[in-house]
Scaffold this motif. Structure first.
Motif, PDB file in Angstrom:
ATOM      1  N   ASP A 505      -7.636  35.145  10.264  1.00 38.67           N
ATOM      2  CA  ASP A 505      -8.273  34.291   9.264  1.00 38.67           C
ATOM      3  C   ASP A 505      -9.567  34.981   8.844  1.00 38.67           C
ATOM      4  O   ASP A 505     -10.492  35.138   9.656  1.00 38.67           O
ATOM      5  N   ILE A 506      -9.643  35.401   7.591  1.00 35.56           N
ATOM      6  CA  ILE A 506     -10.791  36.163   7.096  1.00 35.56           C
ATOM      7  C   ILE A 506     -11.634  35.272   6.196  1.00 35.56           C
ATOM      8  O   ILE A 506     -11.123  34.676   5.236  1.00 35.56           O
ATOM      9  N   ARG A 507     -12.917  35.185   6.506  1.00 30.34           N
ATOM     10  CA  ARG A 507     -13.840  34.370   5.707  1.00 30.34           C
ATOM     11  C   ARG A 507     -14.682  35.286   4.834  1.00 30.34           C
ATOM     12  O   ARG A 507     -15.316  36.226   5.318  1.00 30.34           O
ATOM     13  N   GLY A 508     -14.688  35.007   3.530  1.00 29.79           N
ATOM     14  CA  GLY A 508     -15.481  35.804   2.608  1.00 29.79           C
ATOM     15  C   GLY A 508     -15.033  37.250   2.586  1.00 29.79           C
ATOM     16  O   GLY A 508     -13.845  37.567   2.561  1.00 29.79           O
ATOM     17  N   THR A 509     -15.993  38.137   2.605  1.00 25.90           N
ATOM     18  CA  THR A 509     -15.690  39.575   2.560  1.00 25.90           C
ATOM     19  C   THR A 509     -15.915  40.245   3.914  1.00 25.90           C
ATOM     20  O   THR A 509     -15.910  41.473   4.006  1.00 25.90           O
ATOM     21  N   ASP A 510     -16.117  39.445   4.938  1.00 26.18           N
ATOM     22  CA  ASP A 510     -16.443  39.987   6.259  1.00 26.18           C
ATOM     23  C   ASP A 510     -15.177  40.266   7.059  1.00 26.18           C
ATOM     24  O   ASP A 510     -14.526  39.337   7.551  1.00 26.18           O
ATOM     25  N   SER A 531      -4.951  35.440   6.281  1.00 29.75           N
ATOM     26  CA  SER A 531      -5.423  34.307   5.491  1.00 29.75           C
ATOM     27  C   SER A 531      -6.814  34.623   4.965  1.00 29.75           C
ATOM     28  O   SER A 531      -7.715  34.988   5.727  1.00 29.75           O
ATOM     29  N   THR A 532      -7.003  34.487   3.658  1.00 29.71           N
ATOM     30  CA  THR A 532      -8.297  34.748   3.029  1.00 29.71           C
ATOM     31  C   THR A 532      -8.716  33.540   2.219  1.00 29.71           C
ATOM     32  O   THR A 532      -7.865  32.772   1.738  1.00 29.71           O
ATOM     33  N   ASP A 533     -10.045  33.370   2.033  1.00 25.55           N
ATOM     34  CA  ASP A 533     -10.536  32.224   1.286  1.00 25.55           C
ATOM     35  C   ASP A 533     -10.828  32.609  -0.161  1.00 25.55           C
ATOM     36  O   ASP A 533     -10.536  33.731  -0.596  1.00 25.55           O
ATOM     37  N   GLU A 534     -11.454  31.694  -0.903  1.00 25.09           N
ATOM     38  CA  GLU A 534     -11.681  31.916  -2.336  1.00 25.09           C
ATOM     39  C   GLU A 534     -12.762  32.960  -2.609  1.00 25.09           C
ATOM     40  O   GLU A 534     -12.903  33.443  -3.736  1.00 25.09           O
ATOM     41  N   MET A 535     -13.523  33.356  -1.572  1.00 25.27           N
ATOM     42  CA  MET A 535     -14.584  34.343  -1.749  1.00 25.27           C
ATOM     43  C   MET A 535     -14.111  35.764  -1.436  1.00 25.27           C
ATOM     44  O   MET A 535     -14.872  36.715  -1.602  1.00 25.27           O
ATOM     45  N   PHE A 536     -12.878  35.908  -1.023  1.00 26.22           N
ATOM     46  CA  PHE A 536     -12.394  37.232  -0.640  1.00 26.22           C
ATOM     47  C   PHE A 536     -12.274  38.128  -1.866  1.00 26.22           C
ATOM     48  O   PHE A 536     -11.774  37.706  -2.922  1.00 26.22           O
ATOM     49  N   SER A 537     -12.677  39.388  -1.719  1.00 24.68           N
ATOM     50  CA  SER A 537     -12.749  40.302  -2.867  1.00 24.68           C
ATOM     51  C   SER A 537     -11.549  41.236  -2.970  1.00 24.68           C
ATOM     52  O   SER A 537     -11.511  42.083  -3.861  1.00 24.68           O
TER      53      SER A 537
END
Length: 812
Positions: A505-510, A531-537
């Protein structure tokens, strides 16, 4: 409310006549002055209630059956009062007799409102809560598909709850009378925080105060303020603006919420981890007439009002456990002391009591003793001391699974928390990972077993749908977030390089440091979930995943780029991409050309595909393509190529809830070996081309709920292998082609809800293999005249079974 008992226009009229009679006699006679004035006072006190009942009954169109006896009593009272006016002041015997009758009349009125109305008020409140739970559950379960994404309705409460009376009383007091705007329910996972929040929302007093302004939002571990606000707009039926930033979204939300009235607002944010504190603080400052209820495993010191939910006391814990372990309340061979030890081992956690109780239901005494022994030897699977007893219990329940079921259970963690998991996605995974049957029966059997053990909750939107020749598109499961954590932990016991599952589970770009440091060291997992959120680049770091057979990508961004390291996945067999964001996600580089040689199954949900390149059309191993809630019309229109032996192994296509599909693409008719085609819930589909007849190997055709489909092509006559046809709820069909009689292999026909059909083509009498027709009453009579020719035909008239029981829940 007592409307159902005391309603009806006649009641108000008779009550008014009695009141006027009392007022008239009081003004003209002194014989019964004190008694009549007391009666007049009583009547005046209940007049507003009677007026409200009159108004509500006119709106609700309530019957008067329950009020007849009381109405008759009021008429008798009117006649009694009028008789009192004629009693002479010297007639002491008559005065005494009528005085007793007047006092009896007043007493009967008081008894009615104090006893009878209160009793029926309790009954009707329960009836209303049952109905509300059903409606809420239905809407919640419909939230998965077709434009209902983002519904913030109140989920239903489970049928058996104990030990929550005191916490609910305290919580109600803080919500109704407390000064703090934000109230936090804090407890370890599995303690019933969400259950308590649901109970509050369904409480009659809460509903009276907040009315329709109650919103229930699942926040989850990686909350998106924009997504939450989009859901709130949609729930109230407002157009969803194109928010530029979180700040813009919050300002527009406040502008909308200030329009609501006259009731205050109750916002429930369920399962908050972190990241929403500023959002909550902003709402608190901007809207004074608003209560915010937060449930979380964590405490938030900045909010002063916190209810720490404790485990159940022994008596309540045992009651809940026995409800799960002995559901039929029959005699049990399990000694009471053994039950008590198991209950004690569950630590009072409602989830553990339910899970362990179900896992031991019907098992022998020796199994119960073995469980106790395992607990005594077990260790905590997480570092958190507060979760130690619960997680030990849950791990023991997991260890009782046979190996295949356990592996399948661990795979569920590939999907995000608090989301419904489609059974068909699991089928695609498990067919390739474990060689399960492609008809879905093995998968459903596994999910049933996991459901019985309370490791998942099954959600079936249409119970009859699974009867439609292996159609499971409306069959889902939900996994409690704590159980998902357990599965992730179980899958993470080995070193990263040796794990069979790799779940991130990846949060943001970290990206985690170990990922970057991993370099070129290969990870040998067969199943990978990212899994990535809406901030993933979409700025992926390189990875070596040479043995991946199933790749699950859970996304939330509107623009998404597939990771380049997919090109090295030479053994990839299943690709599942699911967008959980509010808007459809554009896949920028689909498909990548060099990882397609082994792919057998592609499932895309809530994404937009602008083109279908030659590379996907040449995928020689692809067996199944599923497009769920996708925007595909442009890609289908732009594809004009004709490749010999295109997709030679593709045997199944699923197109579900793709509302931009207007006409079935003619080029798809060139897929010669296609056996199963499902185009369901595509409400804009109007036409099917004549080239459809080229699908001569087609055995199953579903066109369920294509509500604008005008006709079936005449070339359907060429589908001589067609065994199953579903045209249910194709309400715009006015006739079937005369060539229907040439479907010589047709055995099953589903056509319920085909309201536009007024007759059947005469050729249907030639359907000698037809065994079953499922339809409604309006259509059944059309088949009666052909039963002479179709001697083996069985006509089943069914009522639609849409699980809007899920009024789940929803749930999980």
């Amino acid at each position: 409310m007592a409307v159902a008992f005391v309603g009806g226009a006649a009641l108000g009229a008779v009550f008014g006549e009695l009141l006027r009679a009392v007022e008239d006699v009081v003004s003209k006679s002194a014989s019964f002055n004190s008694i009549l004035k007391q009666l007049q006072s009583t009547l005046n006190r209940v007049t507003p209630t009677i007026e409200d009942i009159e108004k509500l009954n006119r709106v609700l169109d309530r019957p008067q059956l329950e009020t007849d006896m009381f109405t008759d009593r009021l008429r008798e009272g009117q006649r009694l009062v009028l008789k009192c006016a004629k009693v002479r002041c010297w007639n002491y015997c008559a005065k005494y007799s009528y005085a007793k009758k007047l006092m009896a009349l007043e007493k009967s009125l008081l008894n009615f409102f104090i006893i009878d109305v209160a009793a029926v008020n309790y009954r009707d409140t329960k009836d209303v809560l049952v109905a509300v739970n059903r409606v809420d559950s239905k809407l919640d379960r419909m939230g998965t598909m077709g434009g209902f994404v983002g519904c913030c309705g109140i989920p239903g409460v489970r049928d058996f709850v104990v030990g929550f009376y005191e916490p609910l009383r305290v919580l109600k007091m803080q919500i109704l009378d407390g000064k703090e705007q934000v109230v936090v329910i804090s407890a370890a996972g599995g303690c019933g925080k969400t259950t308590l929040a649901k109970m509050l929302c369904h409480d009659a007093e809460i509903k009276v105060k907040f009315g329709d302004n109650i919103f229930f939002v699942i926040a989850s571990k990686t909350p998106s303020i924009m997504v939450i606000i989009e859901k709130l707009f949609q729930h109230k039926g407002y157009p969803v603006p194109a928010f530029q930033t979180d700040e813009d979204a919050m300002n527009q939300l406040v502008h909308m919420l200030k329009k609501f009235g006259p009731n205050p607002i109750l916002l429930v944010l369920d399962d908050v981890w972190s990241g929403l504190e500023s959002f909550i603080e902003f709402l608190k400052q901007q809207i004074s007439d608003m209560k915010i209820l937060v449930t979380s495993r964590f405490e938030f010191p900045r909010f002063n009002s916190t209810i720490k939910l404790k485990p159940l006391k022994d008596q309540d814990a045992k009651a809940l456990f026995c409800h799960s372990a002995f559901p039929h309340h029959g005699s049990s061979s399990i000694p009471d002391d053994l039950v008590n030890k198991i209950v004690k081992g569950c630590g009072g956690f409602p989830l553990a009591l339910d899970v362990v109780g179900r896992s031991l239901c019907g098992r022998r005494k020796e199994i119960w003793k073995h469980v106790l022994k395992q607990w005594s030897e077990g260790q905590s699977i997480f570092d958190s001391e507060s979760n130690k007893e619960l997680l030990t219990c849950l791990q023991t329940s997991l260890n009782t699974l046979v190996e295949r079921y356990k592996e399948c259970y661990l795979d569920l963690a590939s999907f995000p928390e608090d989301q419904r998991i489609p059974a068909t996605a699991l089928m695609d995974m498990w067919v390739e990972l474990y060689n399960l049957g492609e008809n879905g029966e093995d998968t459903i059997a596994i999910l049933d077993e996991l459901s019985k053990r309370s490791l998942v909750e099954q959600v079936i939107v249409r119970k009859d749908a699974s009867d439609a020749s292996g159609y499971y598109n409306e069959h889902f499961v939900m996994q409690h977030d704590l159980l998902r954590e357990l599965a992730i932990h179980q899958s993470s016991q080995e070193p990263i390089e040796q794990r069979t599952r790799f779940i991130m589970d990846i949060r943001g770009t970290d990206l985690p440091r170990w990922w970057i440091e991993q370099g070129q060291h290969p990870i040998h997992a067969r199943l990978v979930s990212l899994s990535t959120d809406e901030m993933f680049s979409s700025n992926w770091h390189d990875m070596q995943l040479p043995k991946v057979e199933v790749l699950v990508l859970n996304i939330q961004t509107r623009d998404y780029t597939l990771p380049q390291f997919m090109e090295k996945m030479d053994q990839l067999k299943v690709l599942i991409i699911t967008n959980y964001g509010f808007c459809s996600a554009e896949i920028k580089n689909f498909p990548l050309p060099r990882y397609l040689s082994s792919l057998k199954r592609i499932r895309l949900e809530h994404v937009s595909i602008s083109s279908i390149s030659n590379s996907i059309l040449q995928m020689r191993n692809l067996r199944k393509l599923s497009l769920i809630m996708c925007e595909i019309a442009e890609a289908f229109r732009n594809c004009t190529v004709h490749i010999p032996d295109m997709l030679p192994n593709l045997v199944e296509i699923v197109i579900d809830y793709c509302n931009d599909l207007v006409e079935f693409p003619a080029w798809l008719c060139n897929i010669r070996f296609l056996k199963e085609l499902s185009i369901t819930n595509c409400h804009e589909l109007v036409a099917i081309p004549e080239g459809f007849g080229k699908l001569q190997n087609l055995e199953v055709l579903r066109l369920h709920a294509c509500t604008k489909l005008l006709e079936l092509p005449k070339s359907i006559r060429s589908l001589h292998k067609l065994d199953f046809l579903d045209i249910s709820d194709c309400i715009s069909l006015t006739e079937l082609p005369e060539q229907m009689g040439e479907l010589f292999s047709l055995r099953n026909l589903h056509m319920r809800g085909c309201q536009g059909l007024s007759e059947l083509p005469c050729s249907v009498k030639n359907l000698e293999q037809l065994k079953e027709v499922i339809c409604d009453e309006e259509t059944a009579y059309l088949w009666e005249q052909y039963k002479i020719d179709l001697i083996n035909l069985e006509i089943n008239v069914l009522k639609e079974d849409v699980n809007l029981d899920w009024l789940h829940d929803l749930q999980p």
